[in-house]
Design a protein around this motif. Structure first.
Motif, short mmCIF file in Angstrom:
data_model
loop_
_atom_site.label_atom_id
_atom_site.label_comp_id
_atom_site.label_asym_id
_atom_site.label_seq_id
_atom_site.Cartn_x
_atom_site.Cartn_y
_atom_site.Cartn_z
N ASN A 3 0.81 -1.21 0.00
CA ASN A 3 0.00 0.00 0.00
C ASN A 3 0.85 1.26 0.00
OD1 ASN A 3 -2.37 -1.55 0.17
ND2 ASN A 3 -2.11 -1.75 2.39
N TYR A 4 2.09 1.15 0.38
CA TYR A 4 2.98 2.30 0.41
C TYR A 4 4.41 1.79 0.37
CZ TYR A 4 4.26 1.15 5.19
OH TYR A 4 4.73 0.51 6.31
N PHE A 5 5.34 2.67 0.06
CA PHE A 5 6.75 2.32 0.22
C PHE A 5 7.46 3.52 0.80
CE2 PHE A 5 6.38 3.90 -4.12
CZ PHE A 5 7.45 4.79 -4.22
N ASP A 6 8.51 3.25 1.55
CA ASP A 6 9.25 4.28 2.27
C ASP A 6 10.30 4.89 1.35
OD1 ASP A 6 10.88 5.76 4.06
OD2 ASP A 6 10.19 4.53 5.72
N VAL A 7 10.03 6.07 0.83
CA VAL A 7 10.95 6.72 -0.11
C VAL A 7 12.26 7.06 0.58
CG1 VAL A 7 11.29 8.72 -1.60
CG2 VAL A 7 9.04 7.62 -1.48
N ILE A 12 18.00 6.08 1.04
CA ILE A 12 19.17 5.89 1.91
C ILE A 12 19.86 4.57 1.60
CG2 ILE A 12 19.90 5.48 4.30
CD1 ILE A 12 17.71 7.45 5.16
N PHE A 13 19.07 3.50 1.54
CA PHE A 13 19.66 2.18 1.31
C PHE A 13 20.23 2.07 -0.10
CE2 PHE A 13 19.36 -2.38 0.24
CZ PHE A 13 20.24 -2.87 1.20
N MET A 14 19.48 2.49 -1.10
CA MET A 14 19.96 2.41 -2.48
C MET A 14 21.23 3.23 -2.66
SD MET A 14 18.04 3.33 -6.09
CE MET A 14 18.07 5.10 -5.73
N SER A 250 18.45 -3.47 -12.42
CA SER A 250 17.37 -4.00 -11.59
C SER A 250 17.80 -4.18 -10.15
CB SER A 250 16.89 -5.35 -12.15
OG SER A 250 16.45 -5.21 -13.49
N PHE A 251 19.08 -4.51 -9.95
CA PHE A 251 19.62 -4.66 -8.60
C PHE A 251 19.47 -3.36 -7.81
CE2 PHE A 251 23.38 -3.97 -5.88
CZ PHE A 251 23.22 -5.00 -4.97
N PHE A 252 19.77 -2.23 -8.43
CA PHE A 252 19.64 -0.95 -7.74
C PHE A 252 18.17 -0.55 -7.56
CE2 PHE A 252 24.05 -0.35 -9.39
CZ PHE A 252 24.66 -0.23 -8.15
N VAL A 253 17.33 -0.94 -8.50
CA VAL A 253 15.89 -0.68 -8.34
C VAL A 253 15.35 -1.46 -7.15
CG1 VAL A 253 13.62 -0.95 -9.39
CG2 VAL A 253 15.54 -0.14 -10.79
N ILE A 254 15.70 -2.74 -7.05
CA ILE A 254 15.27 -3.56 -5.92
C ILE A 254 15.85 -3.03 -4.61
CG2 ILE A 254 15.45 -5.85 -4.85
CD1 ILE A 254 13.37 -5.72 -7.02
N SER A 255 17.08 -2.49 -4.67
CA SER A 255 17.69 -1.90 -3.47
C SER A 255 16.84 -0.75 -2.94
CB SER A 255 19.11 -1.40 -3.78
OG SER A 255 19.95 -2.46 -4.16
N PHE A 256 16.21 -0.01 -3.85
CA PHE A 256 15.35 1.10 -3.44
C PHE A 256 14.11 0.59 -2.70
CE2 PHE A 256 11.70 3.87 -4.44
CZ PHE A 256 12.12 5.04 -3.80
N PHE A 257 13.57 -0.51 -3.16
CA PHE A 257 12.34 -1.05 -2.56
C PHE A 257 12.61 -1.99 -1.38
CE2 PHE A 257 10.73 0.08 -6.78
CZ PHE A 257 9.56 0.75 -6.43
N LEU A 258 13.84 -2.47 -1.23
CA LEU A 258 14.11 -3.51 -0.24
C LEU A 258 13.76 -3.10 1.20
CD1 LEU A 258 15.11 -6.40 -0.01
CD2 LEU A 258 17.42 -5.52 0.35
#
Length: 323
Positions: A3-7, A12-14, A250-258
């Motif tokens: 429902n949401y993701f923490d931008v 920070i993580f990415m 894709s690895f960096f994209v997933i890092s953003f959502f992880l």
């Protein structure tokens, strides 16, 4: 499901992962990328284990213990001494589980990294330096951005403040049963001469907590998340010559959502972590020559570890039911 993701945490993580992988590549080349990325993910996971976020010094202390276990696995290899060591760590995990969520996660990573260590043919300076780059970068960024007071709260409320052992009913046989299941999760893949034997014990410790709760559901969720990540990576590998570049992006994209996935349901958590690990494995070991074997190994070893976890949980519940 999402429902949401923490931008903020995602950026920070990415950003931290991007910096550590670039720094590791610049210093040591492709071989160090796995250690920098793993240490970044482990550090953030330990830091995020508590709602109030844990003390930086406490996380650093546990990360160094995790790193040392790479060497312990390398020194012992798949000898009987390593099986004794794994059995002892599993007993410790069973006895101390629930005392400190940061320690609970750290012990899981200790089991994973010590088992990975048994597969290494050599250990160079790239490993400790890569770990330090990843750990210090993530902790440094989090310290600056969150401006957390640098005190010893986490030590006082964590590893050294609790009674790590309290007498519980059937505690010894339950710890023995749990450790035996962990023992078999490594012994069976080794006996079958499977590829990456660490996936099975990692699955076992992730889906079966010592309270034996929701094991079947956790196993299905973990396998489903792993399956989705494997399918996505197989599609990327099928793109041909540019597959490694696609996987890296894709690895960096997933890092953003992880960071968001870690707080969501088990399927998303498993998907994010599996993709993160497998993508980095492909990038660091098979750049411009990607292979499918790590993807299949993840699936069938996840199945082995999950089945053993389910069987062990049934036995643990029977023991708990004894008056």
């Amino acid at each position: 499901m999402l429902n949401y993701f923490d931008v903020k945490d995602g950026l920070i993580f990415m950003g931290s992962v991007a910096f550590t992988t670039l720094a590791g590549y610049w210093l040591f080349g492709v071989n160090s990328l796995m250690w920098t990325s793993f240490s970044s993910m482990f550090t953030y996971s330990l830091y995020d284990a508590r709602p109030d976020r844990s003390n930086h010094l406490y996380v650093f202390f546990l990360m160094m213990i995790i790193m040392i276990n790479n060497y312990i696995g390398y020194w012992l290899q798949l000898s009987w001494l390593f099986y004794v060591y794994l059995f002892a760590i599993s007993c410790f995990f069973d006895i101390t589980y629930g005392k400190d969520p940061v320690l609970d996660r750290a012990v899981r990573y200790i089991i994973m990294l010590s088992t990975i260590g048994t597969t290494l043919t050599s250990v160079s300076y790239e490993l400790p330096v890569g770990y330090l780059i990843g750990t210090l970068t993530v902790l440094g960024v989090l310290f600056v951005l969150h401006l957390k007071n640098y005190d010893f709260t986490a030590f006082r409320n964590g590893l050294f403040s609790k009674e790590l052992y309290t007498s519980k009913k059937h505690a010894v046989p339950r710890a023995f049963i749990y450790s035996t299941g962990m023992f078999l999760s490594l012994l069976i893949p080794e006996f079958l001469e499977l590829g990456r034997i660490y996936w099975a014990p990692l699955t076992f410790v992730m889906v079966l907590n010592p309270k034996a709760e929701h094991v079947f559901k956790n196993t299905i969720s973990r396998f489903a998340g792993s399956f989705l990540s494997v399918i996505l990576l197989m599609i990327m590998l099928a793109t041909g010559y540019n597959a490694s570049v696609v996987i890296l992006i894709s690895f960096f994209v997933i890092s953003f959502f992880l960071p968001t996935f870690l707080d969501k349901n088990p399927v998303l958590r498993s998907f994010g972590v599996t993709f993160f690990v497998l993508a980095m494995t492909e990038i660091s070991h098979y750049w411009n020559d990607p292979v499918y074997s790590p993807l299949f190994e993840r699936l069938y070893e996840t199945l082995i570890g999950g089945l053993l976890a389910i069987i062990t949980s049934i036995i643990l519940k029977q023991v708990r039911a004894i008056q």
